[in-house]
Design a protein around this motif. Structure first.
Motif, PDB file in Angstrom:
ATOM      1  N   LEU A 260       0.952  -1.269   0.125  1.00 22.44           N
ATOM      2  CA  LEU A 260      -0.063  -0.089  -0.106  1.00 22.44           C
ATOM      3  C   LEU A 260       0.938   1.161  -0.076  1.00 22.44           C
ATOM      4  O   LEU A 260       0.704   2.325  -0.775  1.00 22.44           O
ATOM      5  N   ALA A 261       1.830   1.242   0.835  1.00 27.40           N
ATOM      6  CA  ALA A 261       2.828   2.415   0.922  1.00 27.40           C
ATOM      7  C   ALA A 261       3.463   2.781  -0.398  1.00 27.40           C
ATOM      8  O   ALA A 261       3.493   3.771  -0.856  1.00 27.40           O
ATOM      9  N   LEU A 262       4.066   1.647  -0.864  1.00 24.30           N
ATOM     10  CA  LEU A 262       4.762   1.728  -2.245  1.00 24.30           C
ATOM     11  C   LEU A 262       3.896   2.103  -3.368  1.00 24.30           C
ATOM     12  O   LEU A 262       4.246   3.198  -4.287  1.00 24.30           O
ATOM     13  N   GLY A 263       2.476   1.752  -3.466  1.00 24.04           N
ATOM     14  CA  GLY A 263       1.628   2.284  -4.298  1.00 24.04           C
ATOM     15  C   GLY A 263       1.261   3.734  -4.251  1.00 24.04           C
ATOM     16  O   GLY A 263       1.334   4.653  -5.224  1.00 24.04           O
ATOM     17  N   CYS A 264       1.216   4.055  -2.878  1.00 28.70           N
ATOM     18  CA  CYS A 264       0.950   5.678  -2.689  1.00 28.70           C
ATOM     19  C   CYS A 264       2.157   6.483  -3.185  1.00 28.70           C
ATOM     20  O   CYS A 264       1.883   7.422  -3.497  1.00 28.70           O
ATOM     21  N   VAL A 265       3.301   5.895  -2.873  1.00 30.51           N
ATOM     22  CA  VAL A 265       4.428   6.508  -3.382  1.00 30.51           C
ATOM     23  C   VAL A 265       4.283   6.955  -4.747  1.00 30.51           C
ATOM     24  O   VAL A 265       4.820   8.036  -5.402  1.00 30.51           O
ATOM     25  N   CYS A 266       4.241   5.824  -5.441  1.00 24.21           N
ATOM     26  CA  CYS A 266       4.334   6.008  -6.839  1.00 24.21           C
ATOM     27  C   CYS A 266       3.243   6.888  -7.275  1.00 24.21           C
ATOM     28  O   CYS A 266       3.371   7.891  -8.298  1.00 24.21           O
ATOM     29  N   MET A 267       2.069   6.934  -6.780  1.00 24.63           N
ATOM     30  CA  MET A 267       0.918   7.982  -7.208  1.00 24.63           C
ATOM     31  C   MET A 267       1.470   9.489  -7.049  1.00 24.63           C
ATOM     32  O   MET A 267       1.211  10.231  -7.580  1.00 24.63           O
ATOM     33  N   LEU A 268       1.761   9.510  -5.725  1.00 27.49           N
ATOM     34  CA  LEU A 268       2.345  10.831  -5.238  1.00 27.49           C
ATOM     35  C   LEU A 268       3.397  11.215  -5.982  1.00 27.49           C
ATOM     36  O   LEU A 268       3.694  12.618  -6.560  1.00 27.49           O
ATOM     37  N   LEU A 269       4.483  10.555  -6.614  1.00 26.66           N
ATOM     38  CA  LEU A 269       5.392  10.697  -7.511  1.00 26.66           C
ATOM     39  C   LEU A 269       4.790  11.153  -8.964  1.00 26.66           C
ATOM     40  O   LEU A 269       5.493  12.249  -9.420  1.00 26.66           O
ATOM     41  N   ALA A 270       3.744  10.430  -9.205  1.00 25.91           N
ATOM     42  CA  ALA A 270       3.173  10.933 -10.464  1.00 25.91           C
ATOM     43  C   ALA A 270       2.642  12.445 -10.422  1.00 25.91           C
ATOM     44  O   ALA A 270       2.825  13.235 -11.375  1.00 25.91           O
ATOM     45  N   LEU A 271       1.983  12.694  -9.221  1.00 26.12           N
ATOM     46  CA  LEU A 271       1.604  14.099  -8.994  1.00 26.12           C
ATOM     47  C   LEU A 271       2.738  15.324  -8.921  1.00 26.12           C
ATOM     48  O   LEU A 271       2.779  15.979  -9.474  1.00 26.12           O
ATOM     49  N   TRP A 272       3.824  14.853  -8.490  1.00 24.39           N
ATOM     50  CA  TRP A 272       4.942  15.699  -8.531  1.00 24.39           C
ATOM     51  C   TRP A 272       5.608  15.671  -9.886  1.00 24.39           C
ATOM     52  O   TRP A 272       5.846  17.094 -10.137  1.00 24.39           O
ATOM     53  N   LEU A 273       5.526  14.875 -10.631  1.00 25.95           N
ATOM     54  CA  LEU A 273       5.780  14.632 -12.167  1.00 25.95           C
ATOM     55  C   LEU A 273       5.190  15.957 -13.168  1.00 25.95           C
ATOM     56  O   LEU A 273       5.528  16.428 -14.055  1.00 25.95           O
ATOM     57  N   CYS A 274       3.972  16.046 -12.567  1.00 30.51           N
ATOM     58  CA  CYS A 274       2.909  16.774 -13.386  1.00 30.51           C
ATOM     59  C   CYS A 274       2.729  18.161 -12.481  1.00 30.51           C
ATOM     60  O   CYS A 274       1.244  18.623 -12.647  1.00 30.51           O
ATOM     61  N   ARG A 275       3.611  18.539 -11.974  1.00 32.36           N
ATOM     62  CA  ARG A 275       3.322  19.748 -10.971  1.00 32.36           C
ATOM     63  C   ARG A 275       3.078  21.081 -11.485  1.00 32.36           C
ATOM     64  O   ARG A 275       2.866  22.189 -10.893  1.00 32.36           O
ATOM     65  N   GLN A 276       3.560  20.994 -12.895  1.00 27.35           N
ATOM     66  CA  GLN A 276       3.622  22.326 -13.766  1.00 27.35           C
ATOM     67  C   GLN A 276       2.184  22.781 -13.549  1.00 27.35           C
ATOM     68  O   GLN A 276       1.072  22.417 -13.682  1.00 27.35           O
ATOM     69  N   PRO A 277       2.083  24.314 -13.838  1.00 20.90           N
ATOM     70  CA  PRO A 277       0.690  25.219 -13.743  1.00 20.90           C
ATOM     71  C   PRO A 277      -0.175  24.616 -14.940  1.00 20.90           C
ATOM     72  O   PRO A 277       0.456  24.264 -15.864  1.00 20.90           O
ATOM     73  N   THR A 278      -1.542  24.635 -14.691  1.00 19.11           N
ATOM     74  CA  THR A 278      -2.396  24.279 -15.683  1.00 19.11           C
ATOM     75  C   THR A 278      -2.085  25.105 -17.026  1.00 19.11           C
ATOM     76  O   THR A 278      -1.645  26.317 -16.881  1.00 19.11           O
ATOM     77  N   THR A 279      -2.388  24.594 -18.032  1.00 16.71           N
ATOM     78  CA  THR A 279      -2.464  25.221 -19.364  1.00 16.71           C
ATOM     79  C   THR A 279      -3.796  25.729 -19.902  1.00 16.71           C
ATOM     80  O   THR A 279      -3.852  26.012 -21.162  1.00 16.71           O
ATOM     81  N   THR A 280      -4.867  25.249 -19.163  1.00 18.82           N
ATOM     82  CA  THR A 280      -6.182  25.540 -19.371  1.00 18.82           C
ATOM     83  C   THR A 280      -6.432  26.874 -19.148  1.00 18.82           C
ATOM     84  O   THR A 280      -6.669  27.227 -17.993  1.00 18.82           O
ATOM     85  N   THR A 281      -7.100  27.610 -19.901  1.00 22.25           N
ATOM     86  CA  THR A 281      -7.614  28.930 -19.441  1.00 22.25           C
ATOM     87  C   THR A 281      -9.045  28.803 -19.192  1.00 22.25           C
ATOM     88  O   THR A 281      -9.997  28.619 -20.240  1.00 22.25           O
ATOM     89  N   ALA A 282      -9.490  28.789 -17.911  1.00 22.58           N
ATOM     90  CA  ALA A 282     -10.883  28.420 -17.574  1.00 22.58           C
ATOM     91  C   ALA A 282     -11.554  29.946 -17.284  1.00 22.58           C
ATOM     92  O   ALA A 282     -10.876  30.899 -16.976  1.00 22.58           O
ATOM     93  N   PRO A 283     -12.867  29.819 -17.605  1.00 20.80           N
ATOM     94  CA  PRO A 283     -13.514  31.271 -16.977  1.00 20.80           C
ATOM     95  C   PRO A 283     -13.209  31.409 -15.564  1.00 20.80           C
ATOM     96  O   PRO A 283     -13.592  30.717 -14.821  1.00 20.80           O
ATOM     97  N   GLN A 284     -13.224  32.806 -15.252  1.00 19.19           N
ATOM     98  CA  GLN A 284     -12.911  33.122 -14.087  1.00 19.19           C
ATOM     99  C   GLN A 284     -14.107  33.629 -13.276  1.00 19.19           C
ATOM    100  O   GLN A 284     -14.010  34.278 -12.352  1.00 19.19           O
ATOM    101  N   ARG A 285     -15.361  33.377 -13.985  1.00 18.52           N
ATOM    102  CA  ARG A 285     -16.327  34.123 -13.328  1.00 18.52           C
ATOM    103  C   ARG A 285     -16.769  33.396 -12.061  1.00 18.52           C
ATOM    104  O   ARG A 285     -16.765  32.226 -11.732  1.00 18.52           O
ATOM    105  N   THR A 286     -17.506  34.173 -11.149  1.00 14.99           N
ATOM    106  CA  THR A 286     -17.718  33.718  -9.790  1.00 14.99           C
ATOM    107  C   THR A 286     -18.870  32.595 -10.038  1.00 14.99           C
ATOM    108  O   THR A 286     -19.852  33.114 -10.662  1.00 14.99           O
ATOM    109  N   LYS A 287     -18.964  31.523  -9.577  1.00 22.72           N
ATOM    110  CA  LYS A 287     -20.140  30.414  -9.698  1.00 22.72           C
ATOM    111  C   LYS A 287     -21.234  30.573  -8.761  1.00 22.72           C
ATOM    112  O   LYS A 287     -20.783  30.051  -7.593  1.00 22.72           O
TER     113      LYS A 287
END
Length: 287
Positions: A260-287
């Motif tokens: 379980l711990a090793l699997g969690c480490v892999c997924m957290l590493l995956a999140l770290w690899l994709c840590r760059q800011p979003t490239t999608t420009t979404a509407p900033q309107r208050t919902k």
């Protein structure tokens, strides 16, 4: 990302609630349609007429992302054991990456590494022996994974040029989901398995209003604030979260903590690899 983490924790509780209080006691189609109808009710006050093309697109998104996903998912229970079903859901990040590439009209590059790493981490956590006759169930659960992934990416893509508030979009979204699940319920439901006890009704009320209604709203809104890599990886964070919730609140057993711990480490590493800011420009309107 914080919002996606919050919804992940919220959804982690739903697996144990369904398994403990609904599975085998309340008909699957009745339970799913009840959830969609309850979610629709909370968004009806925000409904307003829109162009018919936009209405159809939003209804189709809900029908695919939630309606078809649940229909394929629940039907797969006839062919798969629960461990097999959970194992086969680990491919969702791959579908998210694939559809993100298709919508962006680009050749897959950086998106695939975090998604595959997330799948590997989830596989370490959920790997189990497979039964001999699982191919039909495998196909059904992959169809569910693909529908859920497509709906997420499609909603995220629409948000780049859709000025409607999310709450208004979700009124149409759940109309589509209720229409398709309701049709399946009328055709396939076992009406002898109704939610008759206050506990069953309370669980369905929670799952419909909070988990489905507010949960999918939060997840879809959150998906517009992250990049496609992060969204792909977050689809598998529900697996360790669901296991931990089951252990803490329902006295579930974990027989292999290192895995379980090793699997969690892999997924957290995956999140770290994709840590760059979003490239999608979404509407900033208050919902």
């Amino acid at each position: 990302m914080t919002l996606l983490w919050g919804i992940t924790i919220l959804w982690a509780f739903s697996f144990s609630l369904i398994g403990a209080y609904l599975s085998g006691q309340v008909d699957d189609y009745i339970a799913v349609t009840s959830r969609m109808l309850l979610a629709l009710i909370i968004f009806l006050p925000f409904w307003r007429p829109i162009a018919w093309r936009k209405a159809l697109v939003m209804m189709a998104t809900g029908a695919i992302e939630i309606g078809l996903t649940y229909l394929f998912l629940y039907h797969s229970y006839h062919y798969l054991s629960v461990p097999e079903l959970l194992l086969f859901t680990i491919f969702t990040p791959i579908y998210v990456s694939l559809f993100a590439d298709l919508f962006a009209r680009r050749w897959p590059k950086q998106l695939w590494a975090p998604a595959i790493l997330a799948v590997a981490g989830a596989a370490m956590i959920r790997w189990t022996d497979l039964s001999e006759n699982y191919w039909k169930g495998f196909a059904l659960i992959q169809a569910a994974n693909a529908c859920f992934a497509f709906g997420q990416v499609w909603y995220r893509h629409q948000s780049q040029h859709n000025p409607l508030p999310h709450r208004t979009r979700f009124a149409w979204f759940f109309m589509g989901a209720t229409l398709i699940t309701g049709s399946a319920m009328l055709a396939l439901a076992d009406w002898h398995k109704l939610p008759v006890t206050p506990l069953q009704q309370g669980v369905l009320l929670w799952l419909g209003v909070v988990t489905s209604g507010l949960g999918y709203l939060g997840w879809s809104y959150g998906s517009t604030k992250v990049n496609a890599q992060q969204l792909a990886v977050m689809n598998n964070m529900l697996i360790p979260a669901g296991i931990l919730v089951n252990v803490v609140f329902w006295q579930g057993q974990i027989h292999d903590w290192p895995r379980l711990a090793l699997g969690c480490v892999c997924m957290l590493l995956a999140l770290w690899l994709c840590r760059q800011p979003t490239t999608t420009t979404a509407p900033q309107r208050t919902k």
